[in-house]
Every structure is written in C-alpha cells, then in structure tokens.
Design a protein around this motif. Structure first.
Motif, PDB file in Angstrom:
ATOM      1  N   PRO A   1       0.839  -1.201   0.000  1.00 54.85           N
ATOM      2  CA  PRO A   1       0.000   0.000   0.000  1.00 54.85           C
ATOM      3  C   PRO A   1       0.878   1.257   0.000  1.00 54.85           C
ATOM      4  O   PRO A   1       2.046   1.208   0.387  1.00 54.85           O
ATOM      5  N   LYS A   2       0.281   2.326  -0.428  1.00 54.28           N
ATOM      6  CA  LYS A   2       1.017   3.591  -0.559  1.00 54.28           C
ATOM      7  C   LYS A   2       1.493   4.107   0.810  1.00 54.28           C
ATOM      8  O   LYS A   2       0.739   4.060   1.782  1.00 54.28           O
ATOM      9  N   VAL A   3       2.720   4.579   0.865  1.00 50.53           N
ATOM     10  CA  VAL A   3       3.228   5.161   2.107  1.00 50.53           C
ATOM     11  C   VAL A   3       2.838   6.628   2.166  1.00 50.53           C
ATOM     12  O   VAL A   3       3.234   7.425   1.316  1.00 50.53           O
ATOM     13  N   ARG A   4       2.028   6.989   3.137  1.00 56.10           N
ATOM     14  CA  ARG A   4       1.588   8.386   3.261  1.00 56.10           C
ATOM     15  C   ARG A   4       2.539   9.170   4.153  1.00 56.10           C
ATOM     16  O   ARG A   4       2.853  10.319   3.900  1.00 56.10           O
ATOM     17  N   VAL A   5       2.955   8.527   5.240  1.00 51.88           N
ATOM     18  CA  VAL A   5       3.899   9.175   6.156  1.00 51.88           C
ATOM     19  C   VAL A   5       4.981   8.152   6.489  1.00 51.88           C
ATOM     20  O   VAL A   5       4.681   7.020   6.852  1.00 51.88           O
TER      21      VAL A   5
ATOM     22  N   GLN B   1       7.308   6.135   8.549  1.00 51.05           N
ATOM     23  CA  GLN B   1       7.204   5.820   9.969  1.00 51.05           C
ATOM     24  C   GLN B   1       8.520   5.963  10.723  1.00 51.05           C
ATOM     25  O   GLN B   1       8.531   6.211  11.920  1.00 51.05           O
TER      26      GLN B   1
ATOM     27  N   LEU C   1       8.962   9.034  12.940  1.00 55.87           N
ATOM     28  CA  LEU C   1       8.151   9.299  14.132  1.00 55.87           C
ATOM     29  C   LEU C   1       8.872   8.833  15.398  1.00 55.87           C
ATOM     30  O   LEU C   1       9.519   7.795  15.394  1.00 55.87           O
TER      31      LEU C   1
ATOM     32  N   ARG D   1       7.673   4.848  20.999  1.00 57.72           N
ATOM     33  CA  ARG D   1       7.086   4.939  22.337  1.00 57.72           C
ATOM     34  C   ARG D   1       7.408   3.665  23.104  1.00 57.72           C
ATOM     35  O   ARG D   1       6.566   2.790  23.272  1.00 57.72           O
TER      36      ARG D   1
ATOM     37  N   LEU E   1      -0.131  11.043  17.919  1.00 61.33           N
ATOM     38  CA  LEU E   1       1.038  10.331  17.389  1.00 61.33           C
ATOM     39  C   LEU E   1       0.697   8.866  17.088  1.00 61.33           C
ATOM     40  O   LEU E   1       1.130   8.316  16.073  1.00 61.33           O
ATOM     41  N   GLU E   2      -0.105   8.275  17.955  1.00 62.41           N
ATOM     42  CA  GLU E   2      -0.468   6.867  17.728  1.00 62.41           C
ATOM     43  C   GLU E   2      -1.442   6.708  16.558  1.00 62.41           C
ATOM     44  O   GLU E   2      -1.630   5.608  16.053  1.00 62.41           O
TER      45      GLU E   2
ATOM     46  N   LEU F   1      -1.045   8.735  13.783  1.00 63.13           N
ATOM     47  CA  LEU F   1      -0.136   8.939  12.650  1.00 63.13           C
ATOM     48  C   LEU F   1       0.699   7.688  12.369  1.00 63.13           C
ATOM     49  O   LEU F   1       1.015   7.370  11.227  1.00 63.13           O
ATOM     50  N   ARG F   2       1.030   6.968  13.429  1.00 57.08           N
ATOM     51  CA  ARG F   2       1.854   5.777  13.294  1.00 57.08           C
ATOM     52  C   ARG F   2       1.176   4.724  12.401  1.00 57.08           C
ATOM     53  O   ARG F   2       1.826   3.853  11.839  1.00 57.08           O
ATOM     54  N   TYR F   3      -0.151   4.788  12.302  1.00 58.98           N
ATOM     55  CA  TYR F   3      -0.854   3.755  11.534  1.00 58.98           C
ATOM     56  C   TYR F   3      -1.545   4.305  10.292  1.00 58.98           C
ATOM     57  O   TYR F   3      -2.378   3.640   9.696  1.00 58.98           O
ATOM     58  N   ILE F   4      -1.175   5.508   9.887  1.00 58.81           N
ATOM     59  CA  ILE F   4      -1.841   6.148   8.745  1.00 58.81           C
ATOM     60  C   ILE F   4      -1.676   5.338   7.461  1.00 58.81           C
ATOM     61  O   ILE F   4      -2.566   5.314   6.613  1.00 58.81           O
ATOM     62  N   ASN F   5      -0.570   4.622   7.344  1.00 57.96           N
ATOM     63  CA  ASN F   5      -0.357   3.833   6.120  1.00 57.96           C
ATOM     64  C   ASN F   5      -1.176   2.549   6.092  1.00 57.96           C
ATOM     65  O   ASN F   5      -1.229   1.864   5.082  1.00 57.96           O
TER      66      ASN F   5
END
Ligand code: TPP
Lengths: 620, 219
Positions: free
Chosen positions: A346-350, A352, A355, A358, B104-105, B107-111
C-alpha cells in the motif's frame, strides 16, 4: 485494569442455538481445562500465558490453582497430581519450559496416570521476552506429542483432547500457543464439565514406572520409542489434522496462526493444517502430496515442519527460502514473501521511521527509578534480571548492563567478581525483583556465600510480580485466590543462607541509597540489600502513595534554570518545554521543565535532584 | 450491515466455487484498528466493540498485544468481524476504520488505512520519552495530514474534555466509542449501551452510558 464481566450477561450470549461466548485464547484454555475435569492447575506467570491461571482461579472453583514459585515447581506439582490420578495442567511462557525442562524430559519416560498437559506460550517477535525460541523443538527433543491451536475454539477443544491423548498414551502432552492465539478473542461454544474417568490413588507397586534409576530408565526408554510409533499412527487419524482441497496446483502445509494468515491471503490454495505438530502424520502428508502438485510450508520461526517433511523425502516448493525464520508472521508478510515482486505494498503516506518511538517506561513514582538513578551516579556495573526493572536499561537511566534469564543477575555478579578480584570491589552489583528472586535467585545467593564471594545483591521488593500484571508470589502474603498465607522475610532468608551483611534501604531516599550501596559494594564479603516500603506504584492494596508527603510536585518556573538534571530520571510526568528566557536569579535558559499533574504521584525523586529548589510541592 | 465499498475477502472454502456475487454477500470482513497509549482504556473500548458485533451474530477476532503496554508503551488492537474471520491480524493497508486515542499513535498507523477508510482521533498528545527529553519532536499538524489524505472521512473530538464535563476523565474511552458508533448506523444505540453495561460493574453504568451518549452526539 481487570475488566468486570457480569456473569449473567455472559451467560446470555446465545448464538445459533449453542451457548457461545467471546473468549481470549487463554480464557478458552482455562475453560477447556475445566470442561476436561482438571483438578490441579499450576503456573508461573509469563506473557502471553499469565491469564490462564488467573481465569481458573477466578472462575472455576472446582480446580485447585496455584502460582508456583517457578515453572519447574509448577510442572513437578502438576506431575505429582497426575501420578496420583488427577488431571493436571501446568502453564508457562516459552522460556518457562526451559526452566521446567528437567522434569518434563523425564516425565516423558515415566508417563502419568491422570492426564498431564503442559501449556507453553511462545512469543514470536519477543514482544515481552528475553528470546524468541520456538517451543515445538521441545516436543521432538522430549519425545512428547504437541498440539497447536489456531483460535480460541481450538484452544478449548485441543486442551480437552490433550488430556485424552495423555491418558490414552500415558504421556505428558504439550499444547503450544503463541501471542496471537493466547491474546485473541473469538467465539467459543461452551460445554459442561466432565469429571475424569481415571480413579484417584497412589499405588506403591507402580514404583518401577516412576522411579528413574538406570535399570528402570532403560525399560522406559524403549516404551518411549514404542509410544512415539503409536502416536505417529494416531496422528494420521487425528481429526484436527485437516485437509482442504481447493487448487490442485499449490498446497500449503501449515499449523496454528500461520494457517490463518495464509488462508486469509491465499484462500484459493489447498491446505493441510496440522493440529498436532508432533509427531507428524506421515500417511496424511503422503496423501496431501498426491493431491497437489507443489507444496509450500508456511510456519512461524524455525523450519520445524519443513525439516521433518524434507527428512521424509518430500520436496518443499517453498518454505524458509521465502518465509522469514524470525519475528512473527502476519498476512502481509506471508503475502509479500510468497508473491515476491508481484506484491504491491500500500502507498506510504507518512514515513514511519521519522516518528518518535514509544517504548515502555517505568511508571511515574515507580520505586525502581530512584534506585537506578543512584546506581548510575555510583557508576556501578549492574548485573540485571527480568522484570519491570529491566526497563532501567533504557535511556536516560541506562543503569542495567546485563539481562539473560530469571535469576542470572546474582550468579553473574558473583562470577564477575571472582574474575575481577579486588579490582571489582565497589563497582559491581546485582539487581533482582522480588518475584524473580524467589523464582531463581535463592540458589545463586547461596552460592555467593558458600563459595566465599563478595558480590552485592539488591532485592527490588515491590511486593508483587509487576511486569506480568500483578501476580502474587511466596513473598506477598497472598495465594492466587487471595487467601492470606505466609510471606517470606527476605532478611531471615538471607541470614539462613549465611549472608552476614544485610541492609535495608528506602529507595526513594537517593542520598541514603547511594551511601548504603557504595559501602556494600566495597565490602569484601557477600552483601544483601533489601528495598523496603517500596511497593509497586500500581499496587493499590499496598497504598503506595500514602508515604509521600505531597500529592504532586510542580515547577517553580521563576527558579528553573533549564539545566535538565531532572530529565535524567526519565520520569514520564516530566517534560521539556523549549522557550528561551531567564530565571529570576538572572540565569539564561533555553527552556524549562514541566510536570504533568495527572501523572505525578509526589514521589519527590525529581525534587531531590534539583539543585535550585525549582521543584516544589503542589496541589492536585 | 450494508457496506458496499469494501474489498471482499473470499474466506469460505466451499464459496470459492460459487459465483462471486454470492461470496460478496457472505464473506465481507470489516477491519477496525485501535491505537493508543497504555493506560488510556483502549482495551475496554475494543471489548465494547467486540461485544456489540459478537452479539449481532458475526464471527469476530480481536487481537491485542498486552505485556509491556501497562508501562506507557503503545497499545494496538486489531478487531475484525464478518461472516467468517480467519486472520487475527488485519493486513497492512486493509483498515476500514481507525479509532485512535492519541495523535502520534494515529499517525503511526496512517499507512494501514484503505483510501476509503474512516478515521476518528481523540484530541490528545501524550509525549513519548524522547520528546519529553527534548531529543525528538512531537509531530505537528496530525489532523491536517489525515485530512489531506482522507478528506471528510476524518473526525477529531476531545474525549477528555467531554468526559471531564461529565465528572470523570477516565470515561474518555467510552466517549470515543460513542462517537465511533456513528460509523455503524446499522447498529442501534441500545446494542451499544447493553454491551457497555455488560462489561462494567453496575456502579459505573450511569457515568459510562452518559459518556457514550455524549460521545455519540459529538460527531
Ligand atoms: C523463565 C521465565 N519465566 C517467566 C518470565 C516472565 N516474567 C518476566 S519478568 C517476571 C517477573 C517480574 O517480577 P519481579 O521480579 O517481582 O519484578 P517487577 O516486574 O515487579 O519489577 C516474569 C514472571 C520470564 N521472563 N522468564
């Protein structure tokens, strides 16, 4: 947080005429044990297996349940019950079976009377473990059958069948789960409990069967091999070794959760799903090879099935040449591995990688934090152990320098001191949690004294098994069913082992902690330091916050010089706010720190570190 | 459940030989991904979801990693329901709905989300250690990033604020479930409330039912 389930509500969950309930794999295992008429359940906690015994203790009063001090004891207790005719189950995580391997390996010789099941939960990807071993190897090594469920329904069914196999073939049976089976909820059909048909009782005439002295060993040795032959034949009739014929081109041999992943992405393939992963069903495999042109073996971790299938003389079209032999599998890993270049991600939007991660951290107010800060200030090399305190290895504290297995810290420090001689004095110590100490630390401490060592052992007594979710142990004063019981006194135990220099510290007092630890590390004799009045901050029954003078601390923004000293303890309640400015006494600063009121519990550790009195008591 | 845009799985063995149309009617699996930080109550939230769809007669699988999560690490739940659900894990890129308790959590899974996916994010920033220490930056403009890709399918609410107004910040997770419930118009409000009551001790019913209804109104 333990979620309260109303019994009435659960019982109403009807589904298609059957009583169906949504259950985690671990709850289904507990249920299966209950339905199978199990009388004795033992365990030592370990992710992802811990919920099994907790479920049994809270829901099934017919079963005697205990937290054993370690897995070896858990298997021994269960085996004694089985020899006495009761159905018994011991559960543990993968590394637990290493600890319990000694009784396990020989129980395969003696056999049992009542059914004996050892439940072992693997942790692919090592989400919360010190290694990633594949427990299926124990089945081959120990010459015992192993079942592997894929979902909660199978967890329940397989436990019940495991007891039947155990009694029918007179053998301990291994049932292997892993994180995605143990911790996945799915529907389970409930049935009633059936008491075991085996009568209770001990018979002295059985001694040759259970007494593994060489002449008896040699008799039993042969029986083990004969039994494996019978089990192989049984595997070909085992109803949970299932074949689904779809495509004639490609067939997949797989088991457990690997089956679910593969089936999800390649529903068109044919499947041989093995519910019993040891011994293998030779005729069924031969049959499968006749039905499909090419066979792919999909399994997590080691090439266990693949090696065996190849040893039978078959070709694997694909296996570990494509499927990774480490970390956990997932639908996309299976798809990507088997499709190769044809896989379209799938397309990479952001991205990772950019980031911030945690990682887990010690809680705000945790009693381990000030101790590690003190050890760091002392510049000690710290032999660590396994528990929440292992998190002391992470930045910014970085105060734990080894972690191998439960109990290894004490022997490790002792060995290092023997190697370093007087050069080591004042520089080395071992840290070990209360549960870990009772699991595997008593023997090594005995060794330090017996062999005239001079190492220092610190017991981080937080009154509970913290890391795995608050299980009681022989030092807490409660059983798994919360009955009051004897609580071990670590000082008395240390004395009995022969430790002369025993000190107690209140770890929240950093200055005192540093002094005591320094003195003890410098002494040329065995030392034992016990943390006291330091219960886990999440352990409500111990009222961990009561001893603190103030409910929270806060920053005096005028005095804060932005020196970041308080950030060195890595408290999740303290954060940095960048903003150039000046403190009242005229010091330029790049920013100030900020204390999150909702998180701070008033442990005062940061206030002891601040040199400028900028951390002051506050109100909630 | 009437959803038309979902990609269709073909899980049932016999169904493979049947006409595609039949499979589409049967075999639809819906993928919901929850993410947050240990201690935010994601587990209760996912339990409520699972109860609702289980009771509605679906096959379900709900998978989460426990273990170190209590220690402030990230927590995720894969929840799937449908006629027959195989994998406990959602395939990367196949998420239909994301419910995230923290920016943030999310954004971590936006893909992980399908282009047509719907997203609900709780307006909260919890700094991970590296950010607390000033060694990393907390990502800004998370809501905008989501809107850029998912347009009107992105919703953000402040769960804590709504819960605090009801008298207990702890109920923020149920507020979020309330808001999230709007994504499933086929499920009646009573079904959600019944599940909440079934999972919580009676003394917590009043607060949590109010939290749910407030959340449901918030979208
Ligand atoms: C052989 C083995 N069994 C079980 C575990 C799982 N486990 C990890 S840490 C831990 C105990 C931690 O308790 P304690 O020593 O009291 O330290 P705390 O977490 O409370 O700080 C357990 C049981 C393990 N890692 N290895």
């Amino acid at each position: 947080m333990k979620i309260f389930y109303s019994k009435k509500y659960r019982a109403e969950s009807h589904y298609g005429g059957n009583m169906k309930e949504m259950m985690q794999g671990n709850s289904a295992i507990a249920r299966g044990a209950w339905e199978a008429g199990v009388k004795i359940a033992t365990a030592y906690p370990g992710t992802p297996s811990s919920e099994i015994l907790q479920e049994i203790a809270s829901n099934y009063p017919e079963i005697y349940a205990e937290w054993s001090p370690n897995e070896k004891v858990a298997v021994e207790v269960a085996s004694g019950a089985a020899i006495a005719g009761a159905r018994a189950m011991a559960s543990m995580k993968h590394v637990g079976l290493n600890v319990a391997s000694d009784p396990f390996m020989t129980l395969a010789y003696t056999g049992i009377k009542g059914g004996l099941v050892i439940l072992v939960a693997d942790d692919p990807n090592a989400y919360s473990s010190q290694n990633e071993q594949d427990s299926r190897n124990w089945a081959r090594f120990g010459k015992a059958p192993m079942l592997e469920p894929a979902d909660a329904q199978e967890c329940k069914d397989f436990i019940k069948i495991a007891f039947e196999i155990s009694e029918r073939f007179d053998t301990p049976v291994l049932v292997r789960t892993e994180t995605r089976v143990a911790h996945t909820d799915s529907p389970v059909v409930l049935e009633e409990r059936k008491e075991s048909p085996t009568p209770l009782g001990l018979d002295r005439k059985d001694a040759p069967k259970y007494t593994m002295v060489p002449i008896n060993v040699r008799v039993r040795r042969k029986i083990v091999e004969e039994r494996m032959k019978k089990l192989e034949a049984y595997a070909d009739t085992f109803k949970y070794n299932t074949m689904e014929i779809n495509s004639r081109e490609i067939g997949v041999i797989t088991s457990g959760v690997s089956y679910l992943y593969t089936k999800e992405v390649f529903p068109q393939y044919s499947y041989l799903k093995l519910g019993m992963v040891w011994p293998l069903p030779k005729k069924t495999i031969a049959n499968f090879y006749k039905k499909v042109k090419k066979v792919i073996v999909v399994e997590e971790l080691d090439p266990f099935l693949e090696t065996e299938i190849k040893a039978l003389g078959y070709k694997a079209f694909h296996g570990k040449d494509l499927i990774p032999n480490m970390y956990e599998l997932s639908p996309e890993i299976v798809e990507k591995s088997l499709k190769g270049k044809a896989y379209k991600p799938p397309k990479v939007r952001v991205k990772q990688d950019d980031l911030p991660k945690r990682p887990p951290n010690m809680c705000a107010g945790c009693s381990h934090r000030p101790l590690f800060y003190a050890l760091k200030k002392l510049g000690a090399f710290v032999f660590g152990d396994i528990g929440c305190y292992t998190l002391g290895t992470a930045p910014p504290l970085q105060a734990v320098h080894t972690t191998i297995c439960m109990g290894a810290s004490i022997g490790g420090a002792h060995g290092a001191m023997k190697a370093l001689g007087s050069d080591g004095l004042g520089k080395v110590c071992a840290v070990i949690g209360d549960s870990t100490f009772l699991h595997g630390g008593v023997g090594p401490l005995m060794d330090v004294v017996y062999n005239k060592g001079n190492s220092t052992t610190i017991i981080l007594d937080n009154r509970i098994t913290g890391m795995t979710g608050h299980q009681d142990h022989p030092g807490t004063g409660f059983t798994v069913r919360m009955e009051p019981t004897h609580a071990i006194d670590y000082e008395e135990l240390g004395k009995a082992l022969g430790v002369k220099s025993i000190r107690k510290i209140y770890p929240y007092n950093i200055q005192q902690t540093m002094e005591v630890v320094k003195e003890e590390m410098e002494k040329d004799e065995p030392s034992l330091i016990i943390c006291e009045n330091s219960p886990c901050i999440m352990l409500r029954r111990a009222k961990p916050m009561e001893k603190f003078a103030h409910p929270v601390y806060t920053i005096n923004k005028e005095k804060c010089r932005g020196c970041k000293m308080c950030l060195e303890i890595g408290c999740p309640a303290i954060s940095w706010e960048e903003e150039e400015g000046m403190s009242v006494d005229g010091h330029k600063r790049k920013g100030t720190v900020f204390i999150n009121k909702d998180m701070c519990v008033g442990c005062e550790v940061c206030a002891q570190i601040c040199k400028f009195e900028a951390i002051i008591p506050g109100t909630k | 459940m009437k959803k038309t845009k979902k990609t269709i799985k073909k899980p049932v063995k016999k169904a493979i030989k049947k006409p595609v149309k039949k499979v589409q009617e049967d075999g639809k699996t819906v993928n919901i991904f929850l993410s947050g930080v240990g201690g935010q109550g994601t587990i209760l939230a996912s339990n409520i979801l699972a109860e609702v769809f289980f009771k509605a007669g679906y096959d379900i699988k709900k998978s989460e990693v426990h273990g170190m999560a209590q220690r402030g690490g990230d927590v995720t739940t894969h929840f799937r329901f449908g006629k027959k659900v195989y994998s406990p894990l959602i395939k990367y890129g196949d998420v239909d709905f994301l419910l995230s308790f923290e920016f943030l959590e999310a954004l971590r899974y936006i893909n992980w989300i399908k282009p047509t996916g719907k997203i609900l994010i709780n307006k909260q920033e919890i700094y991970p250690p590296a950010v607390n220490l000033g060694m990393a930056q907390y990502p800004g403009g998370v809501e905008e990033i989501f809107k850029k890709f998912f347009k009107e399918n992105v919703y953000v609410i402040n769960g804590q604020e709504i819960a605090r107004n009801l008298g207990n910040v702890q109920a923020a997770n149920v507020v979020l479930i309330g808001a999230f419930s709007n994504f499933f118009p086929e499920v009646k409000e009573e079904q959600w409330i019944e599940a909440i009551k079934g999972l919580l001790a009676p003394k917590l019913h009043d607060l949590n039912v109010r939290a749910f209804t407030e959340g449901r109104k918030a979208l």
